[in-house]
Design an enzyme around this catalytic site. Structure first.
Site, mmCIF file in Angstrom:
data_model
loop_
_atom_site.group_PDB
_atom_site.id
_atom_site.type_symbol
_atom_site.label_atom_id
_atom_site.label_comp_id
_atom_site.label_asym_id
_atom_site.label_seq_id
_atom_site.Cartn_x
_atom_site.Cartn_y
_atom_site.Cartn_z
ATOM 1 N N ARG A 148 75.867 33.719 42.832
ATOM 2 C CA ARG A 148 76.310 32.365 42.502
ATOM 3 C C ARG A 148 75.933 31.638 44.033
ATOM 4 O O ARG A 148 75.959 32.171 45.031
ATOM 5 C CB ARG A 148 77.783 32.232 41.984
ATOM 6 C CG ARG A 148 77.866 32.678 40.720
ATOM 7 C CD ARG A 148 79.124 33.000 40.239
ATOM 8 N NE ARG A 148 80.044 34.072 40.746
ATOM 9 C CZ ARG A 148 81.355 34.447 40.271
ATOM 10 N NH1 ARG A 148 81.990 34.121 39.412
ATOM 11 N NH2 ARG A 148 81.745 35.493 41.116
ATOM 12 N N ASN B 169 83.097 43.607 35.962
ATOM 13 C CA ASN B 169 84.574 43.448 35.857
ATOM 14 C C ASN B 169 85.115 44.875 35.314
ATOM 15 O O ASN B 169 86.143 44.562 34.136
ATOM 16 C CB ASN B 169 84.798 42.236 35.135
ATOM 17 C CG ASN B 169 84.604 40.929 35.929
ATOM 18 O OD1 ASN B 169 84.415 40.923 37.199
ATOM 19 N ND2 ASN B 169 85.120 39.784 35.346
#
Length: 674
Positions: free
Chosen positions: A227, A94
């Site tokens: 994920r 990020n």
């Protein structure tokens, strides 16, 4: 205090609070992206830089998702000081670390505080230390168990690092803090390693370069899962920024040029037109809900965040990790809590023309033929004249000898009546048909027609493969001479040749796998013939293929060398036959050390109960190895087989793995092209 002074004091406080509130109201990303140099000289910018110093850990990195501009209380500051020695949570995800370094550089330009410079250089040391030997970066460093160790392109993490390195090594003055020459050289080496990692992780479909996954396994470099809803896939979003990074390189080598060209083709192929994403109010929940709506007149395309590795079909996932075909099929939370579509590749396509001109100018300056105007690793064959060549052989002859990279020849649908030869100096050729049923290579040579004596069979081929590492996909290769004796459709005399979704049609001697020590792989293929229609001395694995007998005769005629561990291995295949055919042998030995094994195959009733025949070579009953395991169907009669054949035990059958039969290197190559 006089009334005037009191008013001015209150005014200054109000203005200060107002300005501070305006800064705090902006996102961290907006602040660091600002080009207002005067603001970076302000007290507000200096205070934020002080916060950045506090958040930096001793190892040099920063945690993610921190709004660094938010005011810190004395308690907050002490907590950050106490965390200094902990490397936990340091990351490049990020935008973390790269963003903080950018702000420090901008503030340092206006306020050259040595602490900002030292923090920047410590961050640089952190990024250099975090890089894998293969050139990639993990999401967190020090490493955290789980998917965090994967090479991380997700949310442009690795691209952010490489863009920072590019500016430092090029001394572009984007960053006003200048490392020592020794550190700049380390940055240059790390940048080149990173680009090499990008090139090695670019995914190939049928040997053709496409795009990248959001994360790749740090050991195998293959697309990897993160994920539960982030399955291995090709990413429309992350691939865009990777391509733009490659296009920004001043003097790209051939590998980089090919990577960009491959990505461009993939972006063009996968763009979605005529739809847009809208946010509407759900009738039931009364909450905002993302939906895909038709918009035929919308010119701007979209790309899916996740696309299937082999088909490029978009897919969507809930937290259960189950693929869904449409956005509407996944639950409300994931549907609205994740960016499933992107328009970022449009910038790549927009830049492409300018990039081609840049490469052309470089080539012209260097006196080199413009390698961008024509991709020498990709040709199209179309007998209608819309491709690069009208015949397959022309494309093969135009291919580079002993290439470093795979050459893909796309063959459009049509009937190509020609004898095709892939020369030994043409390894790494992929012959990719437009469709198995529509792309047909045909010829009609046979033994007596050739008339070259006792070895005439070997000249009757329709297609001859002598170049190693060949891949054939979506093709039909046939010999149409009829029942006139030996007439080969495909002759493979190459190592590590792979055929997927192909049909081989003929009668006697349809498929010849030749070359002592060579290994071939056939997957989801159809082979038909009459007598000995699969024959030769190569080791070959037939996986999930259909073997069709056109008359009562023999399927295989192996001539396996004496010292070969394996000959023909059929796994999960179907043995079928024409109507009226009822007396077919599994095989007979062309040479006495023949080896042929059928495992988990379905055998129809046309297979003779004795299974095997010695071809008038009684000595072959002691030297040949014919075996079966766990087959099914009316043709599988293990108790009636000739006594010199074998029924494998489960343990014995387990040695017939692809790695054992074909070798680890070839098996990995097969997996990468599937």
């Amino acid at each position: 205090m006089s009334s005037l002074k009191r008013i001015l004091s209150v005014f200054c406080i109000v203005v200060s609070i107002s300005v501070s509130a305006q800064v705090v109201a902006k996102s961290w990303k907006q602040i660091i992206s600002s080009s207002d140099e005067k603001w970076f000289a302000s007290d507000e910018a200096t205070q934020i830089a002080e916060n950045v110093l506090l958040y930096q850990r001793n190892i040099g990195g920063w945690p993610k998702n921190i709004q660094m501009q938010a005011p810190l209380s004395a308690t907050d500051q002490q907590k950050l000081i106490d965390l200094k020695s902990s490397p936990k949570d340091c990351t490049i995800d990020n935008g973390a670390t790269c963003q903080e370094m950018l702000l420090l550089s901008k503030v340092y330009k206006q306020n050259p505080d040595v602490r900002y410079k030292n923090a920047f250089l410590k961050g640089l040391d952190y990024l250099l230390a975090a890089q894998y030997d293969n050139g990639g970066w993990p999401q967190f460093y020090p490493l955290i168990k789980g998917y965090y160790t994967h090479i991380t392109y997700n949310d442009d993490a690795m691209v952010n690092v490489l863009e920072l390195f590019r500016e430092l090594k090029n001394k572009s003055n984007v960053y006003l803090i200048t490392p020592s020459p020794e550190i700049v050289e380390k940055v240059n080496v790390a940048f080149n390693k990173g680009i090499d990692c990008i090139l090695k992780t670019q995914y190939k479909q049928n040997g053709q370069l496409t795009a990248w996954c959001a994360q790749h396994d740090e050991n195998t470099l293959l697309p990897a899962k993160a994920r539960a809803y982030e399955l291995p896939s090709l990413s429309g979003k992350e691939s865009a920024q990777i391509a733009l990074l490659l296009m920004s390189i001043d003097n790209p080598n051939k590998a980089i040029i090919n990577a960009v060209e491959g990505a461009i083709r993939w972006f063009e192929k996968t763009k979605i037109t005529g739809v847009k994403i809208e946010t509407v109010i759900d009738d039931v929940t009364k909450k905002k809900n993302k939906v895909v709506v038709s918009s035929p007149n919308l010119e701007e395309p979209l790309w899916a965040r996740f696309m299937d590795l082999d088909t490029n079909v978009p897919f969507f996932c809930d937290r259960d990790g189950i693929k869904k075909a449409t956005l509407a099929e996944i639950g409300f939370e994931r549907r609205n809590g994740y960016a499933w579509y992107t328009n970022e590749p449009k910038e790549v396509l927009k830049m492409y023309s300018k990039w081609k001109n840049k490469i052309a100018a470089i080539s012209l300056k260097n006196g080199v033929k413009n390698s961008v105007t024509k991709d020498e690793n990709y040709f199209v064959v179309d007998q209608k004249g819309t491709g690069d060549f009208k015949t397959i052989q022309e494309a093969i002859n135009a291919s580079r000898a002993f290439p470093y990279e795979r050459i893909t020849i796309l063959v459009k649908n049509g009937i190509y009546k020609e004898k095709v030869k892939i020369h030994s100096w043409n390894p790494k050729i992929t012959l990719l048909g437009e469709s198995r049923e529509g792309t047909i290579i045909t010829y009609d040579d046979y033994f007596n027609k050739i008339g070259l004596g006792r070895n005439s069979t070997f000249y009757t081929y329709t297609m001859l493969v002598e170049g190693n590492d060949f891949i054939g996909k979506n093709l039909t290769v046939q010999n149409t001479s009829g029942e006139v004796g030996q007439a080969v459709a495909l002759n493979v005399n190459a190592d590590r040749a792979m055929f997927t979704n192909c049909s081989f049609l003929g009668n006697q001697d349809t498929l010849y796998t030749s070359g002592e020590g060579t290994k071939n792989y056939f997957s989801n293929c159809y082979v038909e013939g009459t007598t000995d229609f699969i024959f030769g001395d190569a080791t070959a694995l037939f996986d999930n293929c259909e073997i069709y007998s056109k008359k009562d005769s023999y399927i295989t005629a192996a001539s396996t060398p004496q010292d070969a561990a394996f000959g023909y291995v059929f796994k999960n295949c179907k043995l079928t036959a024409a109507e009226g055919v009822s007396q077919v042998y599994l095989g007979r030995p062309w040479r006495i050390y023949a080896k042929t094994v059928f495992i988990n195959c379905e055998m129809a009733k046309h297979i003779r109960s004795e299974g095997w025949e010695n071809w008038s070579k009684p000595e072959a009953e002691k030297t040949a190895f014919y075996a079966e395991y766990n087959c099914t169907g009316a043709g599988y009669q293990p108790h009636k087989r000739v006594i010199w054949s074998h029924q494998l035990t489960k343990k014995e059958s387990e040695k017939y793995t692809p790695e054992a039969v074909l070798g680890i290197e070839f098996t990995h190559q097969i997996q990468s092209f599937k």
